[in-house]
Design a protein around this motif. Structure first.
Motif, PDB file in Angstrom:
ATOM      1  N   ASN A  30      52.211  37.740  50.983  1.00 19.94           N
ATOM      2  CA  ASN A  30      52.108  37.224  49.616  1.00 19.94           C
ATOM      3  C   ASN A  30      51.825  35.725  49.604  1.00 19.94           C
ATOM      4  OD1 ASN A  30      52.064  37.590  46.846  1.00 19.94           O
ATOM      5  ND2 ASN A  30      54.251  37.179  46.608  1.00 19.94           N
ATOM      6  N   THR A  31      51.256  35.239  50.675  1.00 17.59           N
ATOM      7  CA  THR A  31      50.897  33.821  50.750  1.00 17.59           C
ATOM      8  C   THR A  31      49.404  33.651  50.495  1.00 17.59           C
ATOM      9  OG1 THR A  31      50.473  33.955  53.141  1.00 17.59           O
ATOM     10  CG2 THR A  31      52.715  33.386  52.455  1.00 17.59           C
ATOM     11  N   GLY A  32      49.032  32.454  50.177  1.00 22.01           N
ATOM     12  CA  GLY A  32      47.610  32.165  50.030  1.00 22.01           C
ATOM     13  C   GLY A  32      46.997  32.751  48.766  1.00 22.01           C
ATOM     14  N   HIS A  33      45.673  32.713  48.719  1.00 24.50           N
ATOM     15  CA  HIS A  33      44.915  33.103  47.535  1.00 24.50           C
ATOM     16  C   HIS A  33      44.568  34.587  47.581  1.00 24.50           C
ATOM     17  CE1 HIS A  33      42.265  32.739  44.149  1.00 24.50           C
ATOM     18  NE2 HIS A  33      41.191  33.060  44.847  1.00 24.50           N
ATOM     19  N   PRO A  97      49.636  33.168  33.163  1.00 30.69           N
ATOM     20  CA  PRO A  97      50.188  32.317  34.219  1.00 30.69           C
ATOM     21  C   PRO A  97      49.701  32.739  35.599  1.00 30.69           C
ATOM     22  CG  PRO A  97      51.830  33.881  33.436  1.00 30.69           C
ATOM     23  CD  PRO A  97      50.654  34.005  32.515  1.00 30.69           C
ATOM     24  N   ARG A  98      49.675  31.803  36.514  1.00 33.91           N
ATOM     25  CA  ARG A  98      49.428  32.077  37.931  1.00 33.91           C
ATOM     26  C   ARG A  98      50.730  31.775  38.675  1.00 33.91           C
ATOM     27  NH1 ARG A  98      45.015  32.730  34.648  1.00 33.91           N
ATOM     28  NH2 ARG A  98      43.076  33.054  35.842  1.00 33.91           N
ATOM     29  N   VAL A  99      51.264  32.765  39.360  1.00 37.22           N
ATOM     30  CA  VAL A  99      52.556  32.615  40.028  1.00 37.22           C
ATOM     31  C   VAL A  99      52.392  32.744  41.534  1.00 37.22           C
ATOM     32  CG1 VAL A  99      54.933  33.455  40.170  1.00 37.22           C
ATOM     33  CG2 VAL A  99      53.718  33.520  37.976  1.00 37.22           C
ATOM     34  N   ASN A 100      52.090  33.931  41.987  1.00 40.22           N
ATOM     35  CA  ASN A 100      51.699  34.209  43.371  1.00 40.22           C
ATOM     36  C   ASN A 100      50.890  35.499  43.338  1.00 40.22           C
ATOM     37  OD1 ASN A 100      53.615  36.509  43.778  1.00 40.22           O
ATOM     38  ND2 ASN A 100      55.184  34.906  43.712  1.00 40.22           N
ATOM     39  N   GLY A 101      50.281  35.854  44.456  1.00 39.35           N
ATOM     40  CA  GLY A 101      49.339  36.966  44.448  1.00 39.35           C
ATOM     41  C   GLY A 101      49.909  38.256  43.886  1.00 39.35           C
ATOM     42  N   ALA A 102      51.095  38.654  44.348  1.00 37.41           N
ATOM     43  CA  ALA A 102      51.668  39.926  43.921  1.00 37.41           C
ATOM     44  C   ALA A 102      52.057  39.913  42.447  1.00 37.41           C
ATOM     45  CB  ALA A 102      52.879  40.264  44.794  1.00 37.41           C
ATOM     46  N   VAL A 103      52.640  38.815  41.997  1.00 34.17           N
ATOM     47  CA  VAL A 103      53.007  38.713  40.578  1.00 34.17           C
ATOM     48  C   VAL A 103      51.757  38.669  39.712  1.00 34.17           C
ATOM     49  CG1 VAL A 103      54.147  37.274  38.847  1.00 34.17           C
ATOM     50  CG2 VAL A 103      55.231  37.638  41.076  1.00 34.17           C
ATOM     51  N   ASP A 104      50.758  37.918  40.153  1.00 38.93           N
ATOM     52  CA  ASP A 104      49.499  37.883  39.399  1.00 38.93           C
ATOM     53  C   ASP A 104      48.879  39.279  39.300  1.00 38.93           C
ATOM     54  OD1 ASP A 104      49.947  35.172  39.330  1.00 38.93           O
ATOM     55  OD2 ASP A 104      48.309  34.654  40.692  1.00 38.93           O
ATOM     56  N   ALA A 105      48.986  40.062  40.379  1.00 38.90           N
ATOM     57  CA  ALA A 105      48.425  41.418  40.386  1.00 38.90           C
ATOM     58  C   ALA A 105      49.101  42.300  39.358  1.00 38.90           C
ATOM     59  CB  ALA A 105      48.539  42.020  41.781  1.00 38.90           C
ATOM     60  N   TYR A 106      50.442  42.240  39.279  1.00 40.09           N
ATOM     61  CA  TYR A 106      51.081  43.128  38.308  1.00 40.09           C
ATOM     62  C   TYR A 106      50.948  42.600  36.880  1.00 40.09           C
ATOM     63  CZ  TYR A 106      55.836  40.808  38.243  1.00 40.09           C
ATOM     64  OH  TYR A 106      56.913  39.969  38.097  1.00 40.09           O
ATOM     65  N   ASN A 107      50.843  41.288  36.694  1.00 38.88           N
ATOM     66  CA  ASN A 107      50.585  40.773  35.347  1.00 38.88           C
ATOM     67  C   ASN A 107      49.194  41.197  34.857  1.00 38.88           C
ATOM     68  OD1 ASN A 107      53.026  39.514  34.885  1.00 38.88           O
ATOM     69  ND2 ASN A 107      52.342  37.507  35.601  1.00 38.88           N
ATOM     70  N   ALA A 108      48.204  41.117  35.739  1.00 41.00           N
ATOM     71  CA  ALA A 108      46.857  41.549  35.361  1.00 41.00           C
ATOM     72  C   ALA A 108      46.835  43.030  35.018  1.00 41.00           C
ATOM     73  CB  ALA A 108      45.873  41.253  36.500  1.00 41.00           C
ATOM     74  N   THR A 109      47.584  43.821  35.771  1.00 38.88           N
ATOM     75  CA  THR A 109      47.661  45.260  35.499  1.00 38.88           C
ATOM     76  C   THR A 109      48.361  45.527  34.175  1.00 38.88           C
ATOM     77  OG1 THR A 109      47.697  45.724  37.880  1.00 38.88           O
ATOM     78  CG2 THR A 109      48.496  47.462  36.409  1.00 38.88           C
ATOM     79  N   ALA A 208      47.322  52.987  40.090  1.00 42.80           N
ATOM     80  CA  ALA A 208      46.167  52.967  40.987  1.00 42.80           C
ATOM     81  C   ALA A 208      45.498  51.594  40.992  1.00 42.80           C
ATOM     82  CB  ALA A 208      45.170  54.046  40.577  1.00 42.80           C
ATOM     83  N   HIS A 209      45.393  50.986  39.824  1.00 42.12           N
ATOM     84  CA  HIS A 209      44.806  49.646  39.716  1.00 42.12           C
ATOM     85  C   HIS A 209      45.629  48.634  40.507  1.00 42.12           C
ATOM     86  CE1 HIS A 209      44.133  45.732  37.627  1.00 42.12           C
ATOM     87  NE2 HIS A 209      42.898  46.174  37.493  1.00 42.12           N
ATOM     88  N   LEU A 210      46.942  48.678  40.330  1.00 38.90           N
ATOM     89  CA  LEU A 210      47.818  47.754  41.055  1.00 38.90           C
ATOM     90  C   LEU A 210      47.737  47.990  42.555  1.00 38.90           C
ATOM     91  CD1 LEU A 210      49.976  45.571  41.177  1.00 38.90           C
ATOM     92  CD2 LEU A 210      51.692  47.335  40.671  1.00 38.90           C
ATOM     93  N   ALA A 211      47.744  49.256  42.969  1.00 39.32           N
ATOM     94  CA  ALA A 211      47.662  49.569  44.400  1.00 39.32           C
ATOM     95  C   ALA A 211      46.381  49.006  45.014  1.00 39.32           C
ATOM     96  CB  ALA A 211      47.739  51.075  44.615  1.00 39.32           C
ATOM     97  N   LEU A 213      44.829  46.305  44.096  1.00 42.48           N
ATOM     98  CA  LEU A 213      44.992  44.861  44.254  1.00 42.48           C
ATOM     99  C   LEU A 213      45.940  44.513  45.406  1.00 42.48           C
ATOM    100  CD1 LEU A 213      45.272  43.760  40.507  1.00 42.48           C
ATOM    101  CD2 LEU A 213      43.270  43.617  41.987  1.00 42.48           C
ATOM    102  N   LEU A 214      46.913  45.379  45.661  1.00 44.02           N
ATOM    103  CA  LEU A 214      47.896  45.113  46.715  1.00 44.02           C
ATOM    104  C   LEU A 214      47.378  45.450  48.108  1.00 44.02           C
ATOM    105  CD1 LEU A 214      51.058  46.648  44.991  1.00 44.02           C
ATOM    106  CD2 LEU A 214      50.631  44.205  45.352  1.00 44.02           C
ATOM    107  N   THR A 215      46.552  46.476  48.210  1.00 44.17           N
ATOM    108  CA  THR A 215      46.178  47.042  49.512  1.00 44.17           C
ATOM    109  C   THR A 215      45.600  46.041  50.511  1.00 44.17           C
ATOM    110  OG1 THR A 215      45.936  49.276  48.618  1.00 44.17           O
ATOM    111  CG2 THR A 215      44.697  48.770  50.616  1.00 44.17           C
ATOM    112  N   PRO A 216      44.729  45.109  50.098  1.00 45.49           N
ATOM    113  CA  PRO A 216      44.194  44.170  51.100  1.00 45.49           C
ATOM    114  C   PRO A 216      45.244  43.233  51.695  1.00 45.49           C
ATOM    115  CG  PRO A 216      42.826  44.206  49.123  1.00 45.49           C
ATOM    116  CD  PRO A 216      44.092  44.921  48.794  1.00 45.49           C
ATOM    117  N   HIS A 217      46.435  43.205  51.073  1.00 43.60           N
ATOM    118  CA  HIS A 217      47.445  42.235  51.485  1.00 43.60           C
ATOM    119  C   HIS A 217      48.722  42.903  52.006  1.00 43.60           C
ATOM    120  CE1 HIS A 217      44.902  39.305  49.454  1.00 43.60           C
ATOM    121  NE2 HIS A 217      44.818  40.183  48.464  1.00 43.60           N
ATOM    122  N   ALA A 218      48.664  44.201  52.291  1.00 43.30           N
ATOM    123  CA  ALA A 218      49.847  44.937  52.732  1.00 43.30           C
ATOM    124  C   ALA A 218      49.497  45.881  53.868  1.00 43.30           C
ATOM    125  CB  ALA A 218      50.440  45.727  51.565  1.00 43.30           C
TER     126      ALA A 218
END
Length: 244
Positions: A30-33, A97-109, A208-211, A213-218
């Protein structure tokens, strides 16, 4: 240690159409962009600007949560459900808001599918988490305020482990200890409905949308579903399993 998520009998009886899609991400970086999460936020902002994404308290996706909040004694216009607050902010301010990658992913979803979304650091959870009415013994430390302690109102629906409350007013605000931060390496994400006014297919699409966004980082992303009829869900570090 596996965590079991259950729904208290009183909550099941009062909200028989509740449904929670659970997405578990392990081996999370969950680091970086996160370019895809940023793109999803930017797309939501663009759609809000053109009117393709809107906010209204009359939208059944929001109205159903207002009704639920009133049912357990919370004024939803003073203390807003998370999806209501986030969509309202997006439409009025034009930016998320922009918080971190995982939080941004679920907010966008959340704003894309108009469903509440949240997450816990899985390594901060104990053996048993429950969606239940709050009790007089419960205590809550709000996100961003580690020195503050609140006592939820009796009957307010919360996520809790023991007497430690993890969310106020079901999904209004998260606790500080279990927040998803850059150091988080395992997380469980919740996408919720409280009424059949939100189709199960919409929740599944959000998961499915959230998954995606998460998959490249997990290292692994898995999902399962909790309903009022289920006895509970076990959240292993590798997958989610519905209990028989």
């Amino acid at each position: 240690m596996p965590t079991t998520l259950t729904v208290h009998a009183d909550v099941r009886a009062r909200f028989p159409q509740l449904r929670v899609e659970l997405v578990v991400a392990t081996g999370l970086d969950n680091t970086g962009h996160w370019p895809d999460a940023e793109s999803a936020l930017a797309a939501a902002e663009a759609d809000a600007a053109t009117g393709a994404l809107t906010w209204s308290e009359d939208d059944p996706a929001i109205a159903s949560w207002h009704a639920a909040y009133r049912a357990f004694g919370t004024n939803p216009r003073r203390t807003r459900p998370s999806v209501d607050a986030l969509l309202r902010r997006l439409v009025r301010q034009g930016r998320l808001p922009r918080v971190n990658g995982a939080v941004d992913a679920y907010n966008a979803t959340s704003v894309r599918f108009a469903v509440p979304a949240g997450a816990f650091d899985l390594d901060r959870l104990g053996a048993n988490v429950q969606i239940r009415p709050a009790t007089a013994d419960d205590r809550f430390t709000p996100l961003g305020e580690p020195d503050e302690v609140e006592t939820p109102g009796a009957g307010e629906v919360v996520y809790a482990q023991g007497t430690e409350v993890l969310t106020r007013h079901w999904n209004h605000r998260d606790a500080h200890l279990t927040r998803v931060q850059e150091a988080t390496t395992s997380a469980v994400f919740m996408l919720e409905r409280v009424s059949a006014d939100v189709p199960a297919e919409r929740l599944a699409g959000a998961a499915a949308h959230l998954a995606t966004l998460l998959t490249p980082h997990a290292a692994a992303v898995t999902s399962t579903t909790l309903t009022a009829e289920a006895t509970g869900v076990r959240l292993d570090t590798a997958a989610g399993h519905a209990l028989p």
